[in-house]
Design a protein around this motif. Structure first.
Motif, PDB file in Angstrom:
ATOM      1  N   ASP A 174      10.735 -12.491   0.840  1.00  0.00           N
ATOM      2  CA  ASP A 174      11.003 -13.771   1.498  1.00  0.00           C
ATOM      3  C   ASP A 174       9.657 -14.450   1.738  1.00  0.00           C
ATOM      4  N   ARG A 175       9.502 -15.657   1.259  1.00  0.00           N
ATOM      5  CA  ARG A 175       8.211 -16.343   1.335  1.00  0.00           C
ATOM      6  C   ARG A 175       7.821 -16.679   2.767  1.00  0.00           C
ATOM      7  N   ARG A 176       8.773 -16.607   3.694  1.00  0.00           N
ATOM      8  CA  ARG A 176       8.459 -16.896   5.092  1.00  0.00           C
ATOM      9  C   ARG A 176       7.884 -15.680   5.825  1.00  0.00           C
ATOM     10  N   VAL A 177       7.967 -14.508   5.211  1.00  0.00           N
ATOM     11  CA  VAL A 177       7.356 -13.293   5.765  1.00  0.00           C
ATOM     12  C   VAL A 177       6.066 -13.054   4.991  1.00  0.00           C
ATOM     13  N   ARG A 178       4.941 -13.107   5.685  1.00  0.00           N
ATOM     14  CA  ARG A 178       3.654 -13.128   4.997  1.00  0.00           C
ATOM     15  C   ARG A 178       2.771 -11.955   5.437  1.00  0.00           C
ATOM     16  N   HIS A 179       1.677 -11.783   4.705  1.00  0.00           N
ATOM     17  CA  HIS A 179       0.715 -10.726   5.025  1.00  0.00           C
ATOM     18  C   HIS A 179      -0.690 -11.218   4.710  1.00  0.00           C
ATOM     19  N   ILE A 180      -1.667 -10.552   5.340  1.00  0.00           N
ATOM     20  CA  ILE A 180      -3.059 -10.909   5.106  1.00  0.00           C
ATOM     21  C   ILE A 180      -3.934  -9.708   5.423  1.00  0.00           C
ATOM     22  N   ASN A 181      -4.962  -9.504   4.623  1.00  0.00           N
ATOM     23  CA  ASN A 181      -5.916  -8.422   4.877  1.00  0.00           C
ATOM     24  C   ASN A 181      -6.835  -8.806   6.028  1.00  0.00           C
ATOM     25  N   PHE A 182      -7.068  -7.862   6.922  1.00  0.00           N
ATOM     26  CA  PHE A 182      -7.955  -8.126   8.048  1.00  0.00           C
ATOM     27  C   PHE A 182      -9.403  -8.185   7.583  1.00  0.00           C
ATOM     28  N   ASN A 183     -10.091  -9.232   8.001  1.00  0.00           N
ATOM     29  CA  ASN A 183     -11.509  -9.400   7.714  1.00  0.00           C
ATOM     30  C   ASN A 183     -12.151  -9.980   8.966  1.00  0.00           C
ATOM     31  N   PRO A 184     -13.055  -9.239   9.641  1.00  0.00           N
ATOM     32  CA  PRO A 184     -13.626  -9.727  10.895  1.00  0.00           C
ATOM     33  C   PRO A 184     -14.449 -11.003  10.737  1.00  0.00           C
ATOM     34  N   GLN A 185     -14.852 -11.340   9.504  1.00  0.00           N
ATOM     35  CA  GLN A 185     -15.655 -12.533   9.272  1.00  0.00           C
ATOM     36  C   GLN A 185     -14.812 -13.697   8.742  1.00  0.00           C
ATOM     37  N   GLN A 186     -13.512 -13.602   8.932  1.00  0.00           N
ATOM     38  CA  GLN A 186     -12.629 -14.608   8.353  1.00  0.00           C
ATOM     39  C   GLN A 186     -11.760 -15.241   9.436  1.00  0.00           C
ATOM     40  N   VAL A 187     -11.569 -16.547   9.321  1.00  0.00           N
ATOM     41  CA  VAL A 187     -10.663 -17.269  10.203  1.00  0.00           C
ATOM     42  C   VAL A 187      -9.327 -17.430   9.478  1.00  0.00           C
ATOM     43  N   VAL A 188      -8.243 -17.085  10.147  1.00  0.00           N
ATOM     44  CA  VAL A 188      -6.914 -17.140   9.545  1.00  0.00           C
ATOM     45  C   VAL A 188      -6.228 -18.447   9.956  1.00  0.00           C
ATOM     46  N   LYS A 189      -5.765 -19.180   8.974  1.00  0.00           N
ATOM     47  CA  LYS A 189      -5.073 -20.439   9.237  1.00  0.00           C
ATOM     48  C   LYS A 189      -3.569 -20.186   9.322  1.00  0.00           C
ATOM     49  N   LEU A 190      -2.980 -20.581  10.466  1.00  0.00           N
ATOM     50  CA  LEU A 190      -1.540 -20.448  10.665  1.00  0.00           C
ATOM     51  C   LEU A 190      -0.930 -21.832  10.859  1.00  0.00           C
ATOM     52  N   VAL A 191       0.192 -22.053  10.224  1.00  0.00           N
ATOM     53  CA  VAL A 191       0.924 -23.313  10.349  1.00  0.00           C
ATOM     54  C   VAL A 191       2.238 -23.021  11.048  1.00  0.00           C
ATOM     55  N   GLY A 192       2.374 -23.525  12.268  1.00  0.00           N
ATOM     56  CA  GLY A 192       3.620 -23.379  13.007  1.00  0.00           C
ATOM     57  C   GLY A 192       4.480 -24.608  12.854  1.00  0.00           C
ATOM     58  N   HIS A 193       5.775 -24.464  13.147  1.00  0.00           N
ATOM     59  CA  HIS A 193       6.704 -25.585  13.043  1.00  0.00           C
ATOM     60  C   HIS A 193       7.440 -25.739  14.371  1.00  0.00           C
ATOM     61  N   TYR A 194       7.587 -26.969  14.804  1.00  0.00           N
ATOM     62  CA  TYR A 194       8.255 -27.242  16.068  1.00  0.00           C
ATOM     63  C   TYR A 194       9.684 -26.731  16.024  1.00  0.00           C
ATOM     64  N   GLY A 195      10.036 -25.971  17.058  1.00  0.00           N
ATOM     65  CA  GLY A 195      11.375 -25.396  17.115  1.00  0.00           C
ATOM     66  C   GLY A 195      11.473 -24.023  16.488  1.00  0.00           C
ATOM     67  N   PHE A 196      10.357 -23.491  15.937  1.00  0.00           N
ATOM     68  CA  PHE A 196      10.351 -22.175  15.301  1.00  0.00           C
ATOM     69  C   PHE A 196       9.184 -21.348  15.850  1.00  0.00           C
ATOM     70  N   ALA A 197       9.415 -20.065  15.988  1.00  0.00           N
ATOM     71  CA  ALA A 197       8.374 -19.144  16.466  1.00  0.00           C
ATOM     72  C   ALA A 197       7.831 -18.339  15.295  1.00  0.00           C
ATOM     73  N   THR A 198       6.576 -17.945  15.409  1.00  0.00           N
ATOM     74  CA  THR A 198       5.922 -17.105  14.403  1.00  0.00           C
ATOM     75  C   THR A 198       5.507 -15.789  15.055  1.00  0.00           C
ATOM     76  N   ASP A 199       5.865 -14.691  14.405  1.00  0.00           N
ATOM     77  CA  ASP A 199       5.528 -13.352  14.904  1.00  0.00           C
ATOM     78  C   ASP A 199       4.282 -12.845  14.171  1.00  0.00           C
ATOM     79  N   ILE A 200       3.199 -12.600  14.928  1.00  0.00           N
ATOM     80  CA  ILE A 200       1.964 -12.044  14.361  1.00  0.00           C
ATOM     81  C   ILE A 200       1.922 -10.568  14.725  1.00  0.00           C
ATOM     82  N   ALA A 201       1.907  -9.703  13.717  1.00  0.00           N
ATOM     83  CA  ALA A 201       1.943  -8.261  13.936  1.00  0.00           C
ATOM     84  C   ALA A 201       0.608  -7.634  13.571  1.00  0.00           C
ATOM     85  N   PHE A 202       0.036  -6.887  14.522  1.00  0.00           N
ATOM     86  CA  PHE A 202      -1.198  -6.144  14.289  1.00  0.00           C
ATOM     87  C   PHE A 202      -0.865  -4.677  13.999  1.00  0.00           C
TER      88      PHE A 202
END
Length: 315
Positions: A67-95
């Motif tokens: 599902d394209r709405r479930v995403r992943h990203i490799n952790f990099n301490p020197q990287q800023v992660v861009k997140l796009v939220g949508h009004y009326g919807f919540a985003t779950d960030i899992a560590f």
């Protein structure tokens, strides 16, 4: 080293450039610079290179396979992660599992709703211009985010490829460690499953009694005593003779890798084999002093044998 005259000439150029910019505007100024100097193109190239590096430091989580709405990203301490939220919807960030969230810092705390739960953070935009940054401190890592908000034109766009319902972090270093530990465990299991033959330390044994109970081979490796019998023989009971000539049943086992062999977990002076009314004695001619087997030793360097007491500890 720059000579004094060259220094004066460079200072004059800087004054000239500044006065030209103020008098003629930036377009005319750039035109003059291009005509009078060759370093402009090189400087522009350096600027583009720096901008490219900054752009690469900002990464959007990758679309999942199912599902394209479930995403992943490799952790990099020197990287800023861009997140796009949508009004009326919540985003779950899992560590990572077991990771504890200690602090969350928002550039604009009123622009987003942020709820930490265990190793998860649920975010949702709520202000009209919900563009800010977020820093998350855990017991293991520091995460940097750039938060952006978007409004869906209609509910049918909830399947848009821009939606982010869940973002999971992947930790390449942890995966390498887990793979190394798995490989080490597999190597150990392979070593434990090997059929390691015991090394002969002494075969200086002789017998007295009924030959029908006589083993095919008798030897010890300095720790254990091995009695190998003919496959057609019935295995007898084995006893050790105490100092008062009484007999005690010895602690022994049969290794499945060496069938028809009784392994006695000691090296003793005399053994008694019994089967019904039949009796045979084995004498260790090389016996010096009985030493109990060291259960902390194995034939595998990475393994240490530990004897555990059943029934718990006693005070």
């Amino acid at each position: 080293m720059i000579k004094p005259r060259e220094g004066i000439r460079m200072q004059g150029i800087r004054i000239y450039l500044w006065s030209s910019l103020r008098r003629q505007g930036s377009s005319v100024f750039l035109s003059k610079i291009k005509n009078k100097s060759h370093w402009m193109s090189a400087f522009a190239g350096m600027t583009l290179s720096l901008l490219s590096s900054v752009t690469q430091a900002l990464e959007t989580p990758h679309i999942g396979h199912f599902d394209r709405r479930v995403r992943h990203i490799n952790f990099n301490p020197q990287q800023v992660v861009k997140l796009v939220g949508h009004y009326g919807f919540a985003t779950d960030i899992a560590f990572a599992n077991g990771e504890t969230i200690k602090q969350i810092a928002m550039g604009d705390s009123a622009a987003w709703s942020v709820t930490p739960v265990d190793n998860h953070i649920f975010i949702k935009p709520k202000a009209q211009l919900a563009i800010t940054n977020m820093t998350v401190l855990t017991n293991r890592h520091v995460y940097q985010f750039e938060l952006n908000a978007s409004l869906l034109k209609n509910t049918n766009q909830a399947t848009s490829r821009n939606m982010m319902f869940a973002v999971d972090f992947i930790y390449p270093d942890d995966l390498k460690t887990q793979l190394h530990q798995h490989n080490q465990q597999q190597l150990l299991e392979d070593q434990l499953s090997l059929h390691t033959s015991p090394q002969v330390n002494s075969q200086n044994y002789f017998y007295k009694g009924d030959k029908s109970l006589l083993p095919v081979t008798v030897f010890d490796d300095g720790r254990f005593t091995y009695l190998k019998f003919n496959p057609k023989q019935d295995l007898p009971a084995v006893y050790t003779v105490n100092s008062d000539n009484s007999e005690s049943l010895v602690n022994s086992h049969i290794n499945p890798d060496f069938p028809n062999t009784i392994v006695i977990r000691r090296v003793v002076r005399r053994l008694v084999l019994r089967q019904g009314q039949l009796v045979l004695c084995l004498f260790n001619q090389s016996f010096d002093a009985e030493k109990p087997a060291s259960y902390q030793k194995t034939q595998i360097p990475q393994v240490k044998r530990i004897a555990k007491r059943r029934g718990g500890s006693h005070g």
